[in-house]
Design an enzyme around this catalytic site. Structure first.
Site, PDB file in Angstrom:
ATOM      1  N   VAL A 135      14.881   5.942  -1.282  1.00 49.53           N
ATOM      2  CA  VAL A 135      13.703   6.256  -2.201  1.00 49.53           C
ATOM      3  C   VAL A 135      12.505   7.114  -1.373  1.00 49.53           C
ATOM      4  CG1 VAL A 135      11.936   5.050  -3.478  1.00 49.53           C
ATOM      5  CG2 VAL A 135      14.199   3.927  -2.834  1.00 49.53           C
TER       6      VAL A 135
ATOM      7  N   LYS B 199      19.247  -6.882   5.989  1.00 47.51           N
ATOM      8  CA  LYS B 199      19.107  -6.995   4.612  1.00 47.51           C
ATOM      9  C   LYS B 199      20.457  -7.461   4.000  1.00 47.51           C
ATOM     10  CE  LYS B 199      15.396  -4.302   4.244  1.00 47.51           C
ATOM     11  NZ  LYS B 199      14.292  -4.972   3.721  1.00 47.51           N
TER      12      LYS B 199
ATOM     13  N   TYR C  82      19.455  -3.033  10.936  1.00 45.61           N
ATOM     14  CA  TYR C  82      18.598  -2.910   9.750  1.00 45.61           C
ATOM     15  C   TYR C  82      19.543  -3.448   8.549  1.00 45.61           C
ATOM     16  CZ  TYR C  82      16.304  -1.015   5.642  1.00 45.61           C
ATOM     17  OH  TYR C  82      15.687  -0.884   4.564  1.00 45.61           O
TER      18      TYR C  82
ATOM     19  N   THR D 164       9.775   7.597  -0.193  1.00 46.72           N
ATOM     20  CA  THR D 164       8.479   6.883   0.209  1.00 46.72           C
ATOM     21  C   THR D 164       8.098   7.337   1.617  1.00 46.72           C
ATOM     22  OG1 THR D 164       9.607   4.962   1.337  1.00 46.72           O
ATOM     23  CG2 THR D 164       9.235   4.951  -0.928  1.00 46.72           C
TER      24      THR D 164
ATOM     25  N   ARG E 296      -1.228  -4.781   6.365  1.00 52.15           N
ATOM     26  CA  ARG E 296      -1.910  -4.813   7.533  1.00 52.15           C
ATOM     27  C   ARG E 296      -3.150  -3.960   7.546  1.00 52.15           C
ATOM     28  NH1 ARG E 296       2.556  -2.823  11.798  1.00 52.15           N
ATOM     29  NH2 ARG E 296       2.764  -1.455  10.292  1.00 52.15           N
TER      30      ARG E 296
ATOM     31  N   ASP F 222      -0.386  -9.439   8.756  1.00 51.67           N
ATOM     32  CA  ASP F 222       1.000  -8.854   9.714  1.00 51.67           C
ATOM     33  C   ASP F 222       1.962  -9.648   9.475  1.00 51.67           C
ATOM     34  OD1 ASP F 222       2.576  -7.484  11.364  1.00 51.67           O
ATOM     35  OD2 ASP F 222       1.118  -7.154  12.777  1.00 51.67           O
TER      36      ASP F 222
ATOM     37  N   THR G 125       0.807  -1.221  -0.221  1.00 52.01           N
ATOM     38  CA  THR G 125      -0.056  -0.110  -0.038  1.00 52.01           C
ATOM     39  C   THR G 125       1.020   1.374  -0.012  1.00 52.01           C
ATOM     40  OG1 THR G 125      -0.088  -0.064   2.385  1.00 52.01           O
ATOM     41  CG2 THR G 125      -2.063  -1.142   1.161  1.00 52.01           C
TER      42      THR G 125
ATOM     43  N   ILE H  64       7.752   1.467  -2.310  1.00 49.88           N
ATOM     44  CA  ILE H  64       8.182   0.733  -3.265  1.00 49.88           C
ATOM     45  C   ILE H  64       7.169  -0.331  -3.572  1.00 49.88           C
ATOM     46  CG2 ILE H  64      10.016  -0.954  -3.922  1.00 49.88           C
ATOM     47  CD1 ILE H  64      12.131   0.463  -2.184  1.00 49.88           C
TER      48      ILE H  64
ATOM     49  N   ASN I 147       8.129  -7.174  -0.168  1.00 48.51           N
ATOM     50  CA  ASN I 147       8.838  -5.759   0.027  1.00 48.51           C
ATOM     51  C   ASN I 147       8.362  -5.521   1.487  1.00 48.51           C
ATOM     52  OD1 ASN I 147       8.857  -2.891  -0.953  1.00 48.51           O
ATOM     53  ND2 ASN I 147       6.928  -2.759  -0.064  1.00 48.51           N
TER      54      ASN I 147
END
Length: 257
Positions: free
Chosen positions: A181, A152, A148, A183, A33, A59, A10, A13, A86
């Site tokens: 990005v 990744k 993080y 977003t 979610r 979720d 929603t 990306i 994603n």
């Protein structure tokens, strides 16, 4: 007509993938979610492009949500031809400033969910002899920068290893490693972005177009922008100790404010 399932569809990306795939004529399974946002997105994409958009509220920070999506990916009667993992988020704060509960939730979403959903999709795809999986990672995977980046990095290593194991099966796996990005990502994490130079920002729609082109070429790793390709080239030759120091300073300058 093929079907693509997108987690975290929603916003950001994920939403860009949904727009592009719908415009290309793919039916969609939209996963997030927020049920209301999912239905709004599904209606818009159906009305604009004439595709079927299925809504799946889940979720991925909990077993129930992961199991729900895995079951949909394993549905042999309504197969999914492309999975885009994603869903993800960032935590504001350095190591030991973030609660252990939040750290473990990140690993659940970024690592465990990606493993379980990729496996569910790949197994069904291998039976059919075709399919693709895009696991959204980050250029943070290549620098020593907290949980993080570590999560990744796991996504990249897992995806490339699985891609080698499935070579020749008709199933393609690719890790997508974007940079900054535009977003909702940083806003949701409470991270300031005013200090990030304009040249470092990427457009989500262009990013997705480049990623899908790389997937079609059979790449297992996509860094879809010349600027970040150049930066990653420098990362490969920089001494590890120096890189760690630069990464820490960059995180303080461009990270949470």
């Amino acid at each position: 007509m093929t079907t693509a399932l997108i987690t975290g569809s929603t916003a950001g990306i994920g939403a860009a993938f949904a727009r592009r795939l719908a415009a290309d004529g793919h039916d969609l399974v939209l996963v997030a979610r927020n049920t209301a946002r999912l239905h709004e997105q599904a209606t818009e994409l159906h009305d604009r492009h004439g595709i079927e958009a299925e809504v799946l509220t889940a979720d991925l920070s909990g077993d129930k949500g992961i199991e729900t999506v895995a079951a949909r990916l394993g549905d042999r009667k309504n197969p999914v031809d492309l999975l885009v993992n994603n869903a993800g988020f960032g935590n504001k704060g350095r190591y030991l400033e973030v609660s252990m509960a939040d750290e473990l939730t990140m690993l659940k979403v970024h690592c465990e969910a990606v493993l379980r959903l990729t496996s569910a999709a790949a197994e069904a795809m291998r039976e059919r002899g075709r399919g693709g999986v895009v696991n959204v990672a980050s250029v943070a995977a290549f620098v020593p920068r907290g949980t993080y980046g570590a999560s990744k990095a796991w996504v990249v290593q897992f995806t490339q290893g699985a891609a080698r194991d499935l070579a020749g099966s008709g199933v393609r796996l690719m890790a997508l490693c974007p940079g900054f990005v535009r977003t909702e990502f940083h806003q949701r994490a409470g991270m300031g972005t005013d200090n990030i130079p304009g040249w470092m920002w990427l457009d989500a729609d262009k990013l997705v177009a480049a990623a899908l082109a790389d997937l079609a070429r059979g790449k297992s790793l996509s860094v879809p922008d010349p600027r970040y390709k150049a930066l990653m080239g420098l990362v490969k030759v920089a001494p590890r100790g120096l890189l760690g120091g630069v990464s820490a300073r960059t995180g303080r300058k461009y990270g949470p404010q």
